[in-house]
Design a protein around this motif. Structure first.
Motif, short mmCIF file in Angstrom:
data_model
loop_
_atom_site.label_atom_id
_atom_site.label_comp_id
_atom_site.label_asym_id
_atom_site.label_seq_id
_atom_site.Cartn_x
_atom_site.Cartn_y
_atom_site.Cartn_z
N MET A 13 -81.73 48.09 8.17
CA MET A 13 -81.40 48.38 9.55
C MET A 13 -82.43 47.72 10.46
N LYS A 14 -82.55 46.46 10.28
CA LYS A 14 -83.53 45.72 11.05
C LYS A 14 -82.92 45.03 12.27
N PHE A 15 -81.72 45.45 12.65
CA PHE A 15 -81.09 44.89 13.83
C PHE A 15 -81.66 45.56 15.07
N SER A 16 -81.72 44.84 16.14
CA SER A 16 -82.23 45.38 17.40
C SER A 16 -81.23 46.37 17.98
N GLY A 17 -81.73 47.50 18.46
CA GLY A 17 -80.89 48.46 19.15
C GLY A 17 -80.14 49.44 18.26
N LYS A 21 -69.71 70.34 9.10
CA LYS A 21 -68.70 69.29 9.23
C LYS A 21 -69.18 68.21 10.20
N ARG A 22 -69.84 68.62 11.29
CA ARG A 22 -70.38 67.67 12.25
C ARG A 22 -71.47 66.82 11.60
N ILE A 23 -72.36 67.47 10.85
CA ILE A 23 -73.46 66.75 10.19
C ILE A 23 -72.92 65.73 9.20
N LYS A 24 -71.84 66.07 8.52
CA LYS A 24 -71.22 65.16 7.55
C LYS A 24 -70.84 63.83 8.19
N CYS A 25 -70.68 63.83 9.50
CA CYS A 25 -70.25 62.63 10.23
C CYS A 25 -71.41 61.88 10.87
N ALA A 26 -72.63 62.06 10.38
CA ALA A 26 -73.77 61.32 10.92
C ALA A 26 -73.45 59.82 10.90
N GLU A 27 -73.99 59.11 11.87
CA GLU A 27 -73.62 57.70 12.02
C GLU A 27 -74.82 56.79 12.19
N VAL A 28 -74.61 55.54 11.82
CA VAL A 28 -75.51 54.44 12.15
C VAL A 28 -74.76 53.60 13.16
N LEU A 29 -75.28 53.51 14.36
CA LEU A 29 -74.62 52.77 15.43
C LEU A 29 -75.33 51.43 15.61
N VAL A 30 -74.58 50.35 15.42
CA VAL A 30 -75.14 49.00 15.50
C VAL A 30 -74.48 48.29 16.67
N VAL A 53 -79.18 52.71 16.37
CA VAL A 53 -79.42 54.12 16.65
C VAL A 53 -78.78 54.95 15.54
N LEU A 54 -79.46 56.00 15.11
CA LEU A 54 -78.89 56.94 14.14
C LEU A 54 -78.54 58.24 14.87
N THR A 55 -77.48 58.89 14.42
CA THR A 55 -77.12 60.19 14.97
C THR A 55 -77.10 61.21 13.84
N ASP A 56 -77.31 62.47 14.18
CA ASP A 56 -77.28 63.51 13.16
C ASP A 56 -75.90 64.17 13.07
N GLY A 57 -74.89 63.51 13.60
CA GLY A 57 -73.51 63.97 13.55
C GLY A 57 -72.63 62.94 14.22
N ASN A 58 -71.34 63.23 14.34
CA ASN A 58 -70.43 62.30 14.99
C ASN A 58 -70.89 62.03 16.41
N ALA A 59 -71.04 60.76 16.74
CA ALA A 59 -71.62 60.37 18.04
C ALA A 59 -70.81 60.89 19.22
N SER A 60 -69.52 61.12 19.05
CA SER A 60 -68.71 61.58 20.17
C SER A 60 -68.82 63.09 20.39
N SER A 104 -84.17 56.75 16.96
CA SER A 104 -84.49 55.42 16.46
C SER A 104 -84.31 55.48 14.95
N VAL A 105 -84.29 54.33 14.31
CA VAL A 105 -84.11 54.31 12.85
C VAL A 105 -85.21 55.12 12.17
N GLU A 106 -86.44 54.88 12.55
CA GLU A 106 -87.56 55.57 11.91
C GLU A 106 -87.47 57.08 12.09
N GLU A 107 -87.19 57.52 13.31
CA GLU A 107 -87.08 58.96 13.57
C GLU A 107 -85.89 59.57 12.82
N GLY A 108 -84.78 58.87 12.84
CA GLY A 108 -83.57 59.38 12.22
C GLY A 108 -83.69 59.55 10.72
#
Length: 102
Positions: free
Chosen positions: A1-5, A52-61, A7-14, A22-26
């Protein structure tokens, strides 16, 4: 995940109940045991929806991920694999229904 920008989420981003990292924090903050749990059901309704929400964690590129970074694909069924092959998918495909909501 060395792309600029990235973001990780701890559930579905919507969902309105997520945190964005940030990647490191996430990588430290996300509960990967729950993300990769085979079953998120729980008798308590609130806890069920939380899991169920946590199951949908995402990597947003941002923008796109080049095909050279993709090594394989997952399919939920043999039919899905067949359809992906019909699109001239050249890489390995693993059938794994456990990682899909079915």
């Amino acid at each position: 995940m060395k792309f600029s920008g990235v973001v990780l989420t701890d559930g579905n981003a919507s969902s309105g109940y997520n945190r964005f990292f940030s990647v490191e924090e996430g990588l430290s903050a996300i509960c990967f045991d729950k993300v990769f749990a085979r079953d998120w059901t729980y008798p308590d309704t609130f806890e069920y929806y939380r899991r169920k929400r946590i199951k949908c964690a995402e990597v947003l590129v941002p923008d796109k991920i080049g095909f050279e970074y993709i090594k394989s694909a997952f399919a939920a069924t043999k039919l899905a694999e067949y359809k992906l092959r019909g699109l001239s998918w050249p890489l390995p495909i693993e059938i794994n229904p456990d990682i899909f909501f079915m």
